[in-house]
Motif scaffolding. Structure first.
Motif, PDB file in Angstrom:
ATOM      1  N   ALA A   1       0.830  -1.204   0.000  1.00  0.00           N
ATOM      2  CA  ALA A   1       0.000   0.000   0.000  1.00  0.00           C
ATOM      3  C   ALA A   1       0.866   1.257   0.000  1.00  0.00           C
ATOM      4  O   ALA A   1       0.540   2.254  -0.674  1.00  0.00           O
ATOM      5  CB  ALA A   1      -0.929  -0.012   1.213  1.00  0.00           C
ATOM      6  N   VAL A   2       1.966   1.237   0.752  1.00  0.00           N
ATOM      7  CA  VAL A   2       2.884   2.383   0.767  1.00  0.00           C
ATOM      8  C   VAL A   2       3.471   2.606  -0.627  1.00  0.00           C
ATOM      9  O   VAL A   2       3.590   3.752  -1.105  1.00  0.00           O
ATOM     10  CB  VAL A   2       3.993   2.157   1.819  1.00  0.00           C
ATOM     11  N   PHE A   3       3.829   1.522  -1.311  1.00  0.00           N
ATOM     12  CA  PHE A   3       4.330   1.664  -2.682  1.00  0.00           C
ATOM     13  C   PHE A   3       3.265   2.259  -3.589  1.00  0.00           C
ATOM     14  O   PHE A   3       3.556   3.158  -4.395  1.00  0.00           O
ATOM     15  CB  PHE A   3       4.773   0.305  -3.228  1.00  0.00           C
ATOM     16  N   HIS A   4       2.041   1.786  -3.459  1.00  0.00           N
ATOM     17  CA  HIS A   4       0.968   2.311  -4.314  1.00  0.00           C
ATOM     18  C   HIS A   4       0.719   3.787  -4.035  1.00  0.00           C
ATOM     19  O   HIS A   4       0.402   4.562  -4.944  1.00  0.00           O
ATOM     20  CB  HIS A   4      -0.317   1.501  -4.092  1.00  0.00           C
ATOM     21  N   ALA A   5       0.901   4.189  -2.776  1.00  0.00           N
ATOM     22  CA  ALA A   5       0.683   5.597  -2.424  1.00  0.00           C
ATOM     23  C   ALA A   5       1.816   6.487  -2.902  1.00  0.00           C
ATOM     24  O   ALA A   5       1.582   7.618  -3.354  1.00  0.00           O
ATOM     25  CB  ALA A   5       0.521   5.735  -0.918  1.00  0.00           C
ATOM     26  N   THR A   6       3.058   6.007  -2.800  1.00  0.00           N
ATOM     27  CA  THR A   6       4.215   6.877  -2.986  1.00  0.00           C
ATOM     28  C   THR A   6       5.106   6.531  -4.172  1.00  0.00           C
ATOM     29  O   THR A   6       5.922   7.358  -4.595  1.00  0.00           O
ATOM     30  CB  THR A   6       5.110   6.828  -1.729  1.00  0.00           C
ATOM     31  N   GLY A   7       5.021   5.284  -4.659  1.00  0.00           N
ATOM     32  CA  GLY A   7       5.955   4.829  -5.673  1.00  0.00           C
ATOM     33  C   GLY A   7       7.285   4.389  -5.100  1.00  0.00           C
ATOM     34  O   GLY A   7       8.198   4.022  -5.853  1.00  0.00           O
ATOM     35  N   LYS A   8       7.419   4.406  -3.770  1.00  0.00           N
ATOM     36  CA  LYS A   8       8.666   3.986  -3.120  1.00  0.00           C
ATOM     37  C   LYS A   8       8.490   2.597  -2.528  1.00  0.00           C
ATOM     38  O   LYS A   8       7.548   2.349  -1.787  1.00  0.00           O
ATOM     39  CB  LYS A   8       9.055   4.978  -2.022  1.00  0.00           C
ATOM     40  N   ARG A   9       9.424   1.710  -2.858  1.00  0.00           N
ATOM     41  CA  ARG A   9       9.360   0.333  -2.379  1.00  0.00           C
ATOM     42  C   ARG A   9      10.297   0.173  -1.187  1.00  0.00           C
ATOM     43  O   ARG A   9      11.490   0.407  -1.297  1.00  0.00           O
ATOM     44  CB  ARG A   9       9.769  -0.631  -3.494  1.00  0.00           C
ATOM     45  N   VAL A  10       9.739  -0.227  -0.045  1.00  0.00           N
ATOM     46  CA  VAL A  10      10.536  -0.469   1.151  1.00  0.00           C
ATOM     47  C   VAL A  10      10.662  -1.977   1.329  1.00  0.00           C
ATOM     48  O   VAL A  10       9.657  -2.681   1.479  1.00  0.00           O
ATOM     49  CB  VAL A  10       9.900   0.165   2.405  1.00  0.00           C
ATOM     50  N   ARG A  11      11.891  -2.445   1.323  1.00  0.00           N
ATOM     51  CA  ARG A  11      12.147  -3.884   1.436  1.00  0.00           C
ATOM     52  C   ARG A  11      12.790  -4.255   2.771  1.00  0.00           C
ATOM     53  O   ARG A  11      13.111  -5.419   2.979  1.00  0.00           O
ATOM     54  CB  ARG A  11      13.045  -4.344   0.288  1.00  0.00           C
ATOM     55  N   ASP A  12      12.969  -3.277   3.634  1.00  0.00           N
ATOM     56  CA  ASP A  12      13.598  -3.517   4.936  1.00  0.00           C
ATOM     57  C   ASP A  12      12.682  -2.988   6.030  1.00  0.00           C
ATOM     58  O   ASP A  12      12.466  -1.777   6.131  1.00  0.00           O
ATOM     59  CB  ASP A  12      14.958  -2.804   5.018  1.00  0.00           C
ATOM     60  N   LEU A  13      12.146  -3.913   6.821  1.00  0.00           N
ATOM     61  CA  LEU A  13      11.252  -3.503   7.901  1.00  0.00           C
ATOM     62  C   LEU A  13      12.052  -2.978   9.084  1.00  0.00           C
ATOM     63  O   LEU A  13      13.206  -3.375   9.290  1.00  0.00           O
ATOM     64  CB  LEU A  13      10.386  -4.690   8.334  1.00  0.00           C
ATOM     65  N   PRO A  14      11.426  -2.090   9.901  1.00  0.00           N
ATOM     66  CA  PRO A  14      10.103  -1.499   9.734  1.00  0.00           C
ATOM     67  C   PRO A  14      10.116  -0.331   8.744  1.00  0.00           C
ATOM     68  O   PRO A  14      11.180   0.197   8.414  1.00  0.00           O
ATOM     69  CB  PRO A  14       9.767  -1.019  11.149  1.00  0.00           C
ATOM     70  N   ILE A  15       8.932   0.056   8.278  1.00  0.00           N
ATOM     71  CA  ILE A  15       8.795   1.154   7.323  1.00  0.00           C
ATOM     72  C   ILE A  15       8.756   2.456   8.128  1.00  0.00           C
ATOM     73  O   ILE A  15       7.703   2.921   8.547  1.00  0.00           O
ATOM     74  CB  ILE A  15       7.522   0.985   6.471  1.00  0.00           C
ATOM     75  N   THR A  16       9.915   3.019   8.366  1.00  0.00           N
ATOM     76  CA  THR A  16      10.040   4.236   9.175  1.00  0.00           C
ATOM     77  C   THR A  16      10.147   5.464   8.280  1.00  0.00           C
ATOM     78  O   THR A  16      10.347   5.361   7.064  1.00  0.00           O
ATOM     79  CB  THR A  16      11.255   4.129  10.102  1.00  0.00           C
ATOM     80  N   LEU A  17      10.039   6.637   8.910  1.00  0.00           N
ATOM     81  CA  LEU A  17       9.986   7.892   8.157  1.00  0.00           C
ATOM     82  C   LEU A  17      11.185   8.066   7.225  1.00  0.00           C
ATOM     83  O   LEU A  17      11.038   8.504   6.087  1.00  0.00           O
ATOM     84  CB  LEU A  17       9.931   9.083   9.126  1.00  0.00           C
ATOM     85  N   ASP A  18      12.376   7.724   7.725  1.00  0.00           N
ATOM     86  CA  ASP A  18      13.595   7.969   6.951  1.00  0.00           C
ATOM     87  C   ASP A  18      13.615   7.199   5.644  1.00  0.00           C
ATOM     88  O   ASP A  18      14.289   7.609   4.685  1.00  0.00           O
ATOM     89  CB  ASP A  18      14.824   7.604   7.793  1.00  0.00           C
ATOM     90  N   LYS A  19      12.873   6.085   5.582  1.00  0.00           N
ATOM     91  CA  LYS A  19      12.890   5.268   4.361  1.00  0.00           C
ATOM     92  C   LYS A  19      11.942   5.803   3.287  1.00  0.00           C
ATOM     93  O   LYS A  19      11.939   5.312   2.154  1.00  0.00           O
ATOM     94  CB  LYS A  19      12.532   3.819   4.710  1.00  0.00           C
ATOM     95  N   LEU A  20      11.143   6.802   3.652  1.00  0.00           N
ATOM     96  CA  LEU A  20      10.190   7.360   2.696  1.00  0.00           C
ATOM     97  C   LEU A  20      10.520   8.787   2.286  1.00  0.00           C
ATOM     98  O   LEU A  20       9.897   9.334   1.381  1.00  0.00           O
ATOM     99  CB  LEU A  20       8.771   7.312   3.288  1.00  0.00           C
ATOM    100  N   LEU A  21      11.466   9.403   2.977  1.00  0.00           N
ATOM    101  CA  LEU A  21      11.805  10.789   2.641  1.00  0.00           C
ATOM    102  C   LEU A  21      12.795  10.856   1.472  1.00  0.00           C
ATOM    103  O   LEU A  21      13.616   9.959   1.305  1.00  0.00           O
ATOM    104  CB  LEU A  21      12.396  11.482   3.875  1.00  0.00           C
TER     105      LEU A  21
END
Length: 720
Positions: free
Chosen positions: A700-720
């Motif tokens: 869902a985060v990828f669909h919202a932002t286009g950014k793929r997070v492959r390392d949990l947890p999905i924290t703020l720094d991984k989306l900025l």
């Protein structure tokens, strides 16, 4: 009318909400003392000096136990597949029997005092010096040296079909990525606690455990007494989730201290004590490589994992389990490897393996859908197999098409814009994600007694565990349905090793396993009454006896051997087919593009868990798993110092679990479709709820932002 499926209130609800329920630490015993642990501050070495002078001088201190003065303790038993209770050793350390230190946090002393405050004050005054030995504590740096997981019939480390690497190399469309998950720590609302009391050579333990019988057997071995002379009592357990399946240092040391002092001892772990002496979930490094034709048909599926165990305990985690069963790829390669570290051993944590394994494989499937320009649900359904992909075994029960169809309709999936980053609501980017939930279903054996009285009441006795899931309520419903009596007429005794033996509460096995014996007992009872007796209670009255009682299984030595044979036979039969609970997780997130803040705004989980015994408690179990998965996705992470092996965030102030503000209204529904191979068609609800959750959030985060997070947890720094 049948009470199976009725949303009845939990029987223990009033006792728990009014404070009448007594948990392990809340039992008062004459002469009760209090204990506190002293932890090692190195990851490996030897104790060279232990100064207990200041600790012993604290008013109220009775004794300070160290390896110099502790009573003898036998080593933990070696694992024996023919004796499942040997699996319960949290570690192989023989506590306070020598000067060796095997992990940071290992107890090196126990203070016993008249009050808890005195014990804690004194524990802080114990001075310990060490000789350091080389240790290995950094998972990331050791992962390249991982060794292939040895074969186990329960969790085989490797599986192959065809030549997956070759097929992957030839596939027109591929994804090949590395996914990681961090260590996780147990945070049950009731920390681990023990009250131990000796009467001669007889030991009674009030214990926060989800393995009453295994705990009893373990203590008998460690203290060299007959199993019949150990009693473990656990009527209420404030959450387990796998953390209370094993016997950890606190339990053994409470009993050791009680033997040394000749008085009852209460040992309640602080939250930090739990982090430092009780295992958590292993970290993982996973590779998922998918190859497909342009129409989305999978030609290759490769899933490998690296996890850790402790040098003094722990077991490999079945991270690749679901990937053996979910998708009908032509070529499949599954491989699991482990590294041994000088850390507190890992242990089970809700849906061990599948919870973190589904994050990787379900994220990869979403990535493949993006590469193909295909709807993620359509891709999954295109590769939905009719039989088990690896070996062609039949599925006992599989309704993934139905759960996805129902979920997509209710969630409004077809209305979403397929392009990432295309949907906004004010400042928020909005996205939807899905993932498949999967957890295998097993059956164990259970002993029960069932008594039908002439006054119309029924008594079911079985030493199963109640950890907040409503087990006693569910078994009362099953019993009432089997005998045709009102559910209010059924009384259930549980939570005590003095009762007939039940399996450990883990792997979503307890309800179905106990139900099998309840149904067998009910049939035995009916056969004892006149043939064709419609009203069983009236038949007992006509027989002129106060009650009739039957048993299934026996706790005698011969009975336990017979039970073991039953269990092995059932395991071999069950291996002929594949049985599992499944589901579809639907998630909607909102992401602030300026801050990286992620908010989950909607959630729907549709599950196939076989027959639903109690609609209210089953939904609660599934919601609880989803909430735990949200924590895994967005916040939970144990931080281990890669130099020392010390856990750096051993409290809920620094280890972040979801709170109310983090959790949306969670909608849950079930197909309520019985599995024809299980008692009453029950499959199990406790574990499957967390599986697929982290992937649904990441997708869902990828669909919202286009950014793929492959390392949990999905924290703020991984989306900025």
């Amino acid at each position: 009318m049948s009470v199976i499926g009725a949303p009845l209130d939990r029987r223990d609800g009033p006792a728990k909400t009014t404070g009448a329920a007594r948990f392990a630490a809340e039992h008062l015993r004459p002469g009760l003392t209090h204990a506190a642990l002293v932890h090692a501050t190195i990851s490996r070495g030897r104790v060279t000096r232990l100064d207990t002078t200041a600790a012993s001088a604290v008013p109220g201190v009775i004794t300070v136990l160290t390896h110099h003065n502790a009573p003898p303790l036998k080593p933990a038993p070696k694992v024996n597949p023919l004796n499942l209770s040997t699996l319960v050793s949290g570690t192989s350390v023989n506590y306070l029997q020598d000067d060796e230190v095997h992990f940071d946090g290992q107890p090196v002393a126990v203070v016993v005092a008249e009050t808890s405050a005195a014990a804690k004050e004194a524990a802080a005054l114990v001075r310990v010096e060490y000789a350091l030995l080389p240790s290995t504590v950094d998972f990331e740096s050791m992962a390249p040296h991982a060794k292939k997981q040895p074969y186990s019939p329960v969790s085989p480390g490797e599986a192959k079909k065809g030549d997956a690497e070759k097929a992957f190399g030839e596939a027109p469309v591929t994804v090949d990525h590395r996914y990681t998950t961090p260590p996780h720590q147990h945070n049950a609302i009731e920390p681990h606690a023990t009250i131990a009391e000796w009467d001669g050579d007889r030991l009674t333990v009030h214990e926060s455990t989800q393995s009453i019988d295994w705990c009893r057997n373990h203590l008998a071995v460690r203290f060299g007494v007959p199993v019949a002379d150990v009693r473990v009592i656990a009527p209420f357990v404030g959450g387990g989730f796998g953390g209370k399946a094993m016997v950890w240092p606190g339990t053994v040391l409470a009993a050791l201290a009680a033997r040394a002092t000749g008085r009852p001892v209460r040992l309640v772990l602080t939250r930090e004590d739990v982090y430092r002496t009780v295992g958590g979930r292993t970290p993982s490094i996973q590779r998922v490589a998918l190859g497909a034709d342009r129409d989305g048909s999978l030609t290759a599926l490769i899933h490998t994992s690296v996890t850790r165990t402790g040098r003094v305990g722990g077991a490999p985690e079945q991270v690749t389990s679901q990937s053996r069963h979910l998708y009908g790829a032509d070529h499949i390669l599954i491989q699991a490897s482990t590294v041994e570290l000088d850390l507190v051993p890992n242990t089970s944590m809700r849906a061990p393996g599948e919870s973190i394994g589904t994050f990787a494989v379900e994220s990869a499937v979403d990535e493949l859908a993006a590469e193909l320009g295909m709807d993620p649900i359509e891709l999954r359904m295109r590769n939905e197999p009719e039989r088990n992909p690896l070996d062609g075994k039949e599925f006992t029960h599989r309704r993934l098409r139905e759960v996805y169809e129902a979920g997509a309709s209710r969630f409004g999936w077809r209305d979403r814009a397929p392009e990432p980053g295309a949907t906004r609501d004010g400042r928020w980017l909005v996205g939807m994600g899905v993932a498949t939930a999967y957890h295998p279903a097993w059956l164990f054996t259970a002993n029960v007694t069932l008594r039908l009285s002439a006054d119309g009441t029924v008594l079911l006795r079985c030493g199963f565990q109640e950890m907040g899931m409503g087990a006693a309520t569910a078994q009362a419903q099953i019993t009432a349905d089997a005998l045709g009596v009102p559910v209010d007429a059924v009384r259930v005794e549980y939570g005590d090793s003095a009762l007939p033996v039940a399996p450990t509460a883990g792997g979503s096995t307890q309800t179905a396993s106990v139900a099998a014996s309840v149904l067998e007992a009910a049939e035995k009872l009916k056969r004892r009454l006149p043939k064709g007796a419609g009203d069983l209670v009236a038949a007992v009255r006509r027989a002129g006896v106060p009650h009739m009682e039957v048993s299934v299984g026996s706790d005698s030595r011969f009975g336990r051997l017979a039970g073991q044979a039953r269990l092995i036979g059932r395991f071999l039969r069950d291996r002929r087919r594949v049985r599992a609970a499944t589901g579809a997780q639907f998630c909607e997130v909102r992401v602030d593009p300026d801050t990286g803040e992620v908010r989950i705004s909607r959630w729907l989980g549709v599950f196939d868990i076989g027959t639903v015994v109690n609609a209210k408690t089953a939904a609660s179990q599934l919601r609880g798993g989803i909430v735990m998965g949200i924590g895994m996705a967005l916040s939970e992470e144990t931080l281990v110092d890669p130099r020392t092996g010390r856990i750096m965030n051993p409290s809920l102030a620094e280890y972040h679990v979801p709170v109310h503000a983090d959790v949306p209204r969670i909608e849950v529904s079930t197909l309520d479709d019985p599995d024809p191979t299980t008692p009453l068609g029950i499959v199990g609800a406790g574990e499957v709820g967390i599986t697929g959750v982290a992937a649904a959030v990441a997708n869902a985060v990828f669909h919202a932002t286009g950014k793929r997070v492959r390392d949990l947890p999905i924290t703020l720094d991984k989306l900025l």
